[in-house]
Design a protein around this motif. Sequence first.
Motif, mmCIF file in Angstrom:
data_model
loop_
_atom_site.group_PDB
_atom_site.id
_atom_site.type_symbol
_atom_site.label_atom_id
_atom_site.label_comp_id
_atom_site.label_asym_id
_atom_site.label_seq_id
_atom_site.Cartn_x
_atom_site.Cartn_y
_atom_site.Cartn_z
ATOM 1 N N GLY A 199 2.636 13.620 -0.804
ATOM 2 C CA GLY A 199 3.192 12.413 -0.198
ATOM 3 C C GLY A 199 4.062 12.725 1.019
ATOM 4 O O GLY A 199 4.632 13.808 1.132
ATOM 5 N N TYR A 200 4.137 11.761 1.930
ATOM 6 C CA TYR A 200 4.994 11.928 3.106
ATOM 7 C C TYR A 200 5.496 10.560 3.575
ATOM 8 O O TYR A 200 4.812 9.554 3.470
ATOM 9 C CB TYR A 200 4.242 12.617 4.248
ATOM 10 N N LEU A 201 6.698 10.519 4.066
ATOM 11 C CA LEU A 201 7.311 9.336 4.666
ATOM 12 C C LEU A 201 7.199 8.106 3.768
ATOM 13 O O LEU A 201 7.089 6.974 4.247
ATOM 14 C CB LEU A 201 6.666 9.032 6.032
ATOM 15 N N LEU A 258 0.825 -1.205 0.000
ATOM 16 C CA LEU A 258 0.000 0.000 0.000
ATOM 17 C C LEU A 258 0.861 1.257 0.000
ATOM 18 O O LEU A 258 0.578 2.218 -0.723
ATOM 19 C CB LEU A 258 -0.929 0.002 1.211
ATOM 20 N N ARG A 259 1.900 1.254 0.816
ATOM 21 C CA ARG A 259 2.747 2.436 0.926
ATOM 22 C C ARG A 259 3.469 2.704 -0.398
ATOM 23 O O ARG A 259 3.605 3.849 -0.819
ATOM 24 C CB ARG A 259 3.762 2.273 2.065
ATOM 25 N N GLN A 260 3.929 1.653 -1.051
ATOM 26 C CA GLN A 260 4.618 1.836 -2.325
ATOM 27 C C GLN A 260 3.654 2.305 -3.413
ATOM 28 O O GLN A 260 4.006 3.132 -4.256
ATOM 29 C CB GLN A 260 5.294 0.529 -2.734
ATOM 30 N N ALA A 261 2.420 1.777 -3.391
ATOM 31 C CA ALA A 261 1.434 2.143 -4.412
ATOM 32 C C ALA A 261 0.935 3.574 -4.238
ATOM 33 O O ALA A 261 0.581 4.235 -5.221
ATOM 34 C CB ALA A 261 0.257 1.166 -4.360
ATOM 35 N N ARG A 262 0.908 4.040 -2.986
ATOM 36 C CA ARG A 262 0.339 5.361 -2.705
ATOM 37 C C ARG A 262 1.380 6.469 -2.553
ATOM 38 O O ARG A 262 1.011 7.640 -2.418
ATOM 39 C CB ARG A 262 -0.498 5.292 -1.414
ATOM 40 N N SER A 263 2.656 6.121 -2.551
ATOM 41 C CA SER A 263 3.696 7.129 -2.291
ATOM 42 C C SER A 263 4.009 7.912 -3.559
ATOM 43 O O SER A 263 5.087 7.801 -4.139
ATOM 44 C CB SER A 263 4.965 6.459 -1.759
ATOM 45 N N ARG A 264 3.043 8.672 -3.993
ATOM 46 C CA ARG A 264 3.219 9.504 -5.172
ATOM 47 C C ARG A 264 2.387 10.776 -4.995
ATOM 48 O O ARG A 264 1.537 10.853 -4.131
ATOM 49 C CB ARG A 264 2.788 8.761 -6.437
ATOM 50 N N GLY A 294 -0.596 2.201 6.457
ATOM 51 C CA GLY A 294 -0.794 2.047 5.023
ATOM 52 C C GLY A 294 -1.014 3.332 4.263
ATOM 53 O O GLY A 294 -1.298 3.294 3.062
ATOM 54 N N THR A 295 -0.890 4.478 4.937
ATOM 55 C CA THR A 295 -1.177 5.765 4.291
ATOM 56 C C THR A 295 0.087 6.606 4.184
ATOM 57 O O THR A 295 0.814 6.763 5.170
ATOM 58 C CB THR A 295 -2.254 6.533 5.086
ATOM 59 N N VAL A 296 0.335 7.156 2.991
ATOM 60 C CA VAL A 296 1.569 7.918 2.775
ATOM 61 C C VAL A 296 1.337 9.216 2.008
ATOM 62 O O VAL A 296 2.298 9.825 1.526
ATOM 63 C CB VAL A 296 2.627 7.073 2.016
ATOM 64 N N ASN A 297 0.097 9.654 1.878
ATOM 65 C CA ASN A 297 -0.126 10.974 1.294
ATOM 66 C C ASN A 297 -1.373 11.602 1.889
ATOM 67 O O ASN A 297 -2.278 10.902 2.355
ATOM 68 C CB ASN A 297 -0.190 10.925 -0.239
#
Length: 362
Positions: free
Chosen positions: A235-237, A225-231, A322-325
């Motif tokens: 985005g953060y962390l 999830l983090r890789q898919a959403r880190s855009r 699971g959240t990065v933005n």
Amino acid sequence: MALFIRLISVLITTITSLNVYSQADANHFAIHAEWIATTVLSGSIPPLNFDDIYHVWGAMLSPFWIIPGPSRIYARVGIAILGAIAVYNVYIIVRHYHSRYAGVLAVLPMLFYPSFLFLHAAILREAMILFGLTSAARLLLTPSPKLNTISTYTLAAFFISIATILRDDNLPVYLLVLVIAAFLVLKPWQRYKKLTATAVGIGTATALAVIVIYGRQMLEYFIYLRQARSRGRTGYLGSVLPDTLPPAIAFSWVGAMYFLFTPFPWMISHSMDFVILGESITNLIYAVAAISGARILAKKTLAGTVALILGIVVGTLLYGLGTVNVGTAVRHRQMVLWAIFLLGGIGIAQYICIRMSSIQHS
């Protein structure tokens, strides 16, 4: 008022391009809903894949595309109605346990947050999930005298099922909350002390075993999830990918703070970010007030209070992993914010009452 404000939001976002949530996923859901409706109208059964959320939510939306006319507007009005009912559910719960004044304070953010209004004016599933969770909470915390126990529990299970179908990764949280709440309501230790102690021991051992056996698999899912959403701009962390339990546990509270309270001031890079910053500051105020609100509510319903706190804590920790933005956080944190607002509204109302009382006696 909640419905009126949301209908105004639907109108404004229909004639403008202000609502960013009306794009991307919303368009895919609309396409699938139209396809399903067209297939049904042609006399065929659409080949649905119930593992695909576009098919599942699209099937729920498809009746709006069967009705002649502007189907997408019909759907958005329907979503707005669900969002308004969710707001009213929270108000009813707080009014029941405290006061009308506290109820109003509890739902103020849900009434006026731009993020809530935009999400409830788009054909996304968040409003339906919020409707399901708050409806179940209302039934269990403020049972209607018109319904017997079996009807109440059946309806509550139905609403939780709807929320689970639309976001099945929340099911472990729902089950944990319901089991602990049922345990506190039934109080089995009063009659069966040894049996209760045994059951608690087995339950704890089972939970630890599940964490040990499936912990790696769960962490891989969070990393995915983090890789898919880190855009994207917000985005953060994104470089933080905890692949073992100790780093995941150490990072969980940081992820939770980002999930609930982003954007932080140093993350502001656009004028629109200041709107969400205002929401984040309000979230923090209500979260602090929720501590006092929980103490007050616990005196009237210990099981209900523990269930709300457990849902907030566990849900926030898992979503934080699971959240990065910021965009994803704003969209998903509605699932726990309603409970924070519920407790925070009680806490703020009690604080104001105490202050007013001290002023009158001074």
